[in-house]
Design an enzyme around this catalytic site. Structure first.
Site, mmCIF file in Angstrom:
data_model
loop_
_atom_site.group_PDB
_atom_site.id
_atom_site.type_symbol
_atom_site.label_atom_id
_atom_site.label_comp_id
_atom_site.label_asym_id
_atom_site.label_seq_id
_atom_site.Cartn_x
_atom_site.Cartn_y
_atom_site.Cartn_z
ATOM 1 N N PRO A 147 0.827 -1.212 0.000
ATOM 2 C CA PRO A 147 0.000 0.000 0.000
ATOM 3 C C PRO A 147 0.859 1.259 0.000
ATOM 4 O O PRO A 147 1.984 1.236 0.508
ATOM 5 C CB PRO A 147 -0.797 -0.087 1.307
ATOM 6 C CG PRO A 147 -0.491 -1.400 1.923
ATOM 7 C CD PRO A 147 0.705 -1.976 1.245
ATOM 8 N N ASP A 148 0.336 2.334 -0.574
ATOM 9 C CA ASP A 148 1.056 3.611 -0.482
ATOM 10 C C ASP A 148 0.636 4.309 0.814
ATOM 11 O O ASP A 148 -0.026 3.709 1.662
ATOM 12 C CB ASP A 148 0.814 4.474 -1.724
ATOM 13 C CG ASP A 148 -0.631 4.926 -1.856
ATOM 14 O OD1 ASP A 148 -1.443 4.620 -0.973
ATOM 15 O OD2 ASP A 148 -0.946 5.604 -2.851
ATOM 16 N N PHE A 149 1.006 5.565 0.953
ATOM 17 C CA PHE A 149 0.696 6.269 2.192
ATOM 18 C C PHE A 149 -0.664 6.941 2.169
ATOM 19 O O PHE A 149 -1.315 7.073 3.174
ATOM 20 C CB PHE A 149 1.762 7.328 2.449
ATOM 21 C CG PHE A 149 2.852 6.841 3.355
ATOM 22 C CD1 PHE A 149 2.875 5.541 3.814
ATOM 23 C CD2 PHE A 149 3.849 7.706 3.769
ATOM 24 C CE1 PHE A 149 3.865 5.089 4.657
ATOM 25 C CE2 PHE A 149 4.848 7.268 4.619
ATOM 26 C CZ PHE A 149 4.867 5.966 5.054
ATOM 27 N N ARG A 150 -1.064 7.415 0.989
ATOM 28 C CA ARG A 150 -2.182 8.350 1.018
ATOM 29 C C ARG A 150 -3.449 7.925 0.296
ATOM 30 O O ARG A 150 -4.459 8.610 0.386
ATOM 31 C CB ARG A 150 -1.724 9.714 0.489
ATOM 32 C CG ARG A 150 -1.006 10.493 1.574
ATOM 33 C CD ARG A 150 -0.289 11.694 1.020
ATOM 34 N NE ARG A 150 1.134 11.584 1.255
ATOM 35 C CZ ARG A 150 1.745 12.031 2.335
ATOM 36 N NH1 ARG A 150 1.083 12.638 3.258
ATOM 37 N NH2 ARG A 150 3.042 11.876 2.487
ATOM 38 N N ASN A 221 11.014 5.154 -2.544
ATOM 39 C CA ASN A 221 10.594 3.879 -1.968
ATOM 40 C C ASN A 221 11.730 3.201 -1.227
ATOM 41 O O ASN A 221 12.905 3.352 -1.560
ATOM 42 C CB ASN A 221 10.045 2.965 -3.070
ATOM 43 C CG ASN A 221 8.743 3.497 -3.623
ATOM 44 O OD1 ASN A 221 8.163 4.410 -3.049
ATOM 45 N ND2 ASN A 221 8.305 2.947 -4.740
ATOM 46 N N ASP A 223 11.301 -0.202 -0.542
ATOM 47 C CA ASP A 223 10.971 -1.621 -0.658
ATOM 48 C C ASP A 223 11.990 -2.425 -1.451
ATOM 49 O O ASP A 223 11.919 -3.653 -1.526
ATOM 50 C CB ASP A 223 9.567 -1.794 -1.276
ATOM 51 C CG ASP A 223 9.419 -1.052 -2.609
ATOM 52 O OD1 ASP A 223 10.401 -0.949 -3.365
ATOM 53 O OD2 ASP A 223 8.308 -0.566 -2.897
ATOM 54 N N HIS A 240 15.373 7.883 0.115
ATOM 55 C CA HIS A 240 14.970 7.729 1.511
ATOM 56 C C HIS A 240 15.565 6.476 2.129
ATOM 57 O O HIS A 240 15.029 5.927 3.087
ATOM 58 C CB HIS A 240 13.445 7.734 1.629
ATOM 59 C CG HIS A 240 12.850 9.076 1.275
ATOM 60 N ND1 HIS A 240 11.507 9.281 1.088
ATOM 61 C CD2 HIS A 240 13.440 10.282 1.067
ATOM 62 C CE1 HIS A 240 11.288 10.562 0.788
ATOM 63 N NE2 HIS A 240 12.454 11.180 0.754
ATOM 64 N N CYS A 272 22.193 -2.285 19.856
ATOM 65 C CA CYS A 272 23.590 -1.984 19.536
ATOM 66 C C CYS A 272 24.518 -2.678 20.540
ATOM 67 O O CYS A 272 24.302 -2.594 21.750
ATOM 68 C CB CYS A 272 23.779 -0.469 19.583
ATOM 69 S SG CYS A 272 25.474 0.054 19.353
ATOM 70 N N GLY A 311 3.688 7.938 -9.549
ATOM 71 C CA GLY A 311 3.258 7.345 -8.286
ATOM 72 C C GLY A 311 3.730 8.048 -7.033
ATOM 73 O O GLY A 311 4.080 7.393 -6.062
ATOM 74 N N ARG A 337 -2.538 8.851 -10.196
ATOM 75 C CA ARG A 337 -4.007 8.816 -10.146
ATOM 76 C C ARG A 337 -4.599 10.213 -10.217
ATOM 77 O O ARG A 337 -5.681 10.407 -10.719
ATOM 78 C CB ARG A 337 -4.469 8.166 -8.837
ATOM 79 C CG ARG A 337 -4.431 6.670 -8.888
ATOM 80 C CD ARG A 337 -5.670 6.058 -8.237
ATOM 81 N NE ARG A 337 -5.588 4.607 -8.357
ATOM 82 C CZ ARG A 337 -5.004 3.843 -7.448
ATOM 83 N NH1 ARG A 337 -4.495 4.366 -6.365
ATOM 84 N NH2 ARG A 337 -4.945 2.539 -7.635
HETATM 85 P P1 CNA Z 1 2.297 8.723 -1.199
HETATM 86 O O1 CNA Z 1 2.273 10.009 -0.484
HETATM 87 O O2 CNA Z 1 1.572 7.575 -0.602
HETATM 88 O O3 CNA Z 1 1.721 8.988 -2.680
HETATM 89 C C1 CNA Z 1 1.518 7.945 -3.608
HETATM 90 C C2 CNA Z 1 0.896 8.518 -4.868
HETATM 91 O O4 CNA Z 1 0.786 7.499 -5.818
HETATM 92 C C3 CNA Z 1 -0.495 9.101 -4.644
HETATM 93 O O5 CNA Z 1 -0.594 10.324 -5.328
HETATM 94 C C4 CNA Z 1 -1.418 8.040 -5.243
HETATM 95 O O6 CNA Z 1 -2.599 8.578 -5.780
HETATM 96 C C5 CNA Z 1 -0.535 7.473 -6.338
HETATM 97 N N1 CNA Z 1 -0.857 6.075 -6.657
HETATM 98 C C6 CNA Z 1 -0.891 5.032 -5.807
HETATM 99 N N2 CNA Z 1 -1.180 3.907 -6.460
HETATM 100 C C7 CNA Z 1 -1.333 4.253 -7.769
HETATM 101 C C8 CNA Z 1 -1.649 3.525 -8.942
HETATM 102 N N3 CNA Z 1 -1.846 2.212 -8.927
HETATM 103 N N4 CNA Z 1 -1.737 4.200 -10.112
HETATM 104 C C9 CNA Z 1 -1.539 5.532 -10.157
HETATM 105 N N5 CNA Z 1 -1.224 6.273 -9.076
HETATM 106 C C10 CNA Z 1 -1.129 5.632 -7.896
HETATM 107 O O7 CNA Z 1 3.764 8.218 -1.456
HETATM 108 P P2 CNA Z 1 5.082 9.056 -1.797
HETATM 109 O O8 CNA Z 1 6.044 8.085 -2.333
HETATM 110 O O9 CNA Z 1 4.782 10.283 -2.568
HETATM 111 O O10 CNA Z 1 5.521 9.526 -0.342
HETATM 112 C C11 CNA Z 1 6.793 9.395 0.055
HETATM 113 C C12 CNA Z 1 6.947 8.491 1.279
HETATM 114 C C13 CNA Z 1 6.118 7.260 1.216
HETATM 115 C C14 CNA Z 1 8.342 8.013 1.279
HETATM 116 O O11 CNA Z 1 8.967 8.515 2.390
HETATM 117 C C15 CNA Z 1 8.313 6.489 1.326
HETATM 118 O O12 CNA Z 1 9.317 6.012 2.166
HETATM 119 C C16 CNA Z 1 6.978 6.154 1.816
HETATM 120 N N6 CNA Z 1 6.418 4.855 1.396
HETATM 121 C C17 CNA Z 1 7.144 3.952 0.683
HETATM 122 C C18 CNA Z 1 6.583 2.749 0.290
HETATM 123 C C19 CNA Z 1 7.397 1.777 -0.505
HETATM 124 O O13 CNA Z 1 8.610 1.743 -0.351
HETATM 125 N N7 CNA Z 1 6.761 0.975 -1.375
HETATM 126 C C20 CNA Z 1 5.250 2.458 0.613
HETATM 127 C C21 CNA Z 1 4.532 3.419 1.345
HETATM 128 C C22 CNA Z 1 5.126 4.597 1.727
#
Ligand code: CNA
Length: 424
Positions: A147-150, A221, A223, A240, A272, A311, A337
């Site tokens: 999952p993403d964050f938002r 990311n 991951d 990051h 540690c 993304g 999106r």
């Molecule tokens: P965010 O703030 O969660 O934004 C993600 C963006 O991607 C949003 O605008 C969504 O609408 C868009 N989105 C998500 N899925 C899709 C899709 N399938 N198609 C089109 N658009 C999509 O995440 P950011 O990366 O901007 O924020 C940065 C943070 C999130 C970093 O510090 C990361 O460490 C942290 N993070 C990382 C992971 C990972 O490593 N996979 C996961 C969640 C959060």
């Protein structure tokens, strides 16, 4: 134990190496360039809260669009543009992609009814765009089951109750971590490399590299999926940090990363051997320094002739502002999106292109325009078949740990698998 925080000690004259991942909201008016959870371009409208130079740029861009429209009107073409513009009050051209939920916006009011992907794809095919910089965020990994964050309802921020943190960003807050590292470790268990597999989007970026077009990928990311799909280290900036190394959060004594992983995966807290404080994987927290490699952006962005942003919500500084450091003549393509950062501006900057919708769909569409789709599928199949056994054996919780919709090594069309997992 009192934590050591960096951001209060740095001033405007800090060295580059002291740029850090930081929440701007904690330091209003602070003069240094910081990493913040709220981007400077957040919620910026053309009318309010924008620095004078961007107001000017926007006005100039408005002027350019109006000039084009006037010229088209003189040639009797305005009605066509006008009808294209009916979906947008900004004078942008908007085209739905047939058979898809995506929408595509070009920055100018020119008459050719070409969508964002078609325009950028055409320029790439003509060989005009040879130094591509990719800027990516959590949205490129949602198709891998992370999952993403938002994203409402599915984002990690929305599901934080189980982490029992007082506010979402506390997961990456070093002070909170020093009090209670368990929420971060709980998140880390989800994100540790080995649990998920790269998807079509990652392989598209690798294909950019194989075609000799990738200048650099900057990812937020943690991951590890970019490395896992074979994007070489020297083409990748993990801005990051990552789980590849670990050290004491307090005295920075290095700690074997495998031991840290083993402890975290078994719900233990690695400590540690020197000072007994908690060991932390080298994921960059708010207030911590970004890795040295991040500063390659000073050379890369001026050289770029195409910027692809995918993304990301562009909410975290200083990463978010990177997208403003390419030359104004350089095309910027946002695949997301919804519109974010400078792409929220209406009208868009000339040479800004926006493709809204599901990322796998948009990236696949671009790959098809470029004639790369089959090659990407072949690459995925061969790479996944080679690495899948390794992934399973290296995953400490292999049973059910990987996203079920992405776990079949026999799938011949990974993009279909990925699309399904994103949409469901
Ligand atoms: P965010 O703030 O969660 O934004 C993600 C963006 O991607 C949003 O605008 C969504 O609408 C868009 N989105 C998500 N899925 C899709 C899709 N399938 N198609 C089109 N658009 C999509 O995440 P950011 O990366 O901007 O924020 C940065 C943070 C999130 C970093 O510090 C990361 O460490 C942290 N993070 C990382 C992971 C990972 O490593 N996979 C996961 C969640 C959060």
């Amino acid at each position: 134990m009192q934590t050591f925080t960096i951001y209060f000690s740095a001033g405007a004259g800090m060295s580059k190496a002291r740029l850090s991942r930081e929440r701007r909201s904690t330091q209003p008016g602070f003069a240094r360039v910081t990493r913040s959870s709220i981007s400077s371009q957040d919620s910026v409208t053309p009318q309010q809260g924008r620095p004078a130079d961007s107001v000017l740029l926007s006005d100039l861009s408005l002027m350019r669009v109006s000039e084009q429209q006037a010229s088209l009107a003189r040639k009797g073409k305005l009605s066509k543009v006008g009808s294209d513009n009916s979906e947008s009050s900004s004078g942008n051209t908007k085209h739905g992609l047939s058979g898809s939920s995506s929408s595509s916006v070009r920055a100018s009011g020119r008459s050719a009814p070409r969508g964002a992907l078609e325009t950028v794809g055409r320029l790439m095919k003509l060989g005009r765009l040879r130094n591509v910089v990719v800027v990516a965020g959590a949205g490129i990994s949602t198709a891998s089951g992370i999952p993403d964050f938002r994203t409402p309802g599915t984002g990690l921020y929305a599901n934080l109750e189980k982490y029992n943190v007082p506010y979402p960003e506390a997961v990456f807050n070093i002070d909170y971590f020093s009090d209670d590292p368990r929420p971060f470790f709980s998140l880390a268990k989800e994100l540790y490399p080995g649990r998920h597999r790269p998807n079509y989007i990652h392989y598209f970026i690798r294909m950019l590299h194989q075609k000799g077009l990738l200048l650099r990928m900057y990812t937020q990311n943690i991951d590890g999926l970019e490395k896992m799909c074979g994007i070489p280290d020297d083409k990748l900036v993990e801005a990051h940090g990552s789980f590849a190394t670990a050290s004491c959060y307090l005295c920075y004594t290095p700690f074997p990363s495998e031991e840290a992983k083993e402890a975290i995966m078994s719900d233990n807290i690695p400590t540690c051997s020197f000072c007994s404080a908690t060991v932390k994987p080298s994921v960059v927290f708010f207030g911590e320094d970004l890795p040295e490699t991040y500063f390659q952006h000073a050379q890369d962005f001026p050289k770029a002739d195409l910027l692809i942003i995918m993304g990301t919500s562009l909410q975290i500084e200083p990463f978010a502002s990177l997208v403003n450091t390419v030359k104004s003549t350089v095309p910027r393509l946002l695949l997301n999106r919804h519109a974010v950062g400078p792409f929220e501006r209406k009208p868009l900057r000339r040479r800004d292109y926006l493709e809204l919708g599901d990322l796998v769909h948009s990236v696949r569409k671009l790959a098809e325009i470029l004639g790369w789709h089959t090659e990407i599928q072949d690459l995925m199949n061969s790479h996944e078949n080679r690495t899948l056994p390794m992934l399973i054996s290296s995953s400490p919780t292999s049973s059910g740990a990987m996203d079920p919709s992405c776990s079949s090594g026999e799938e011949s069309d990974f993009s279909e698998v990925d699309s399904r997992s994103t949409e469901s």
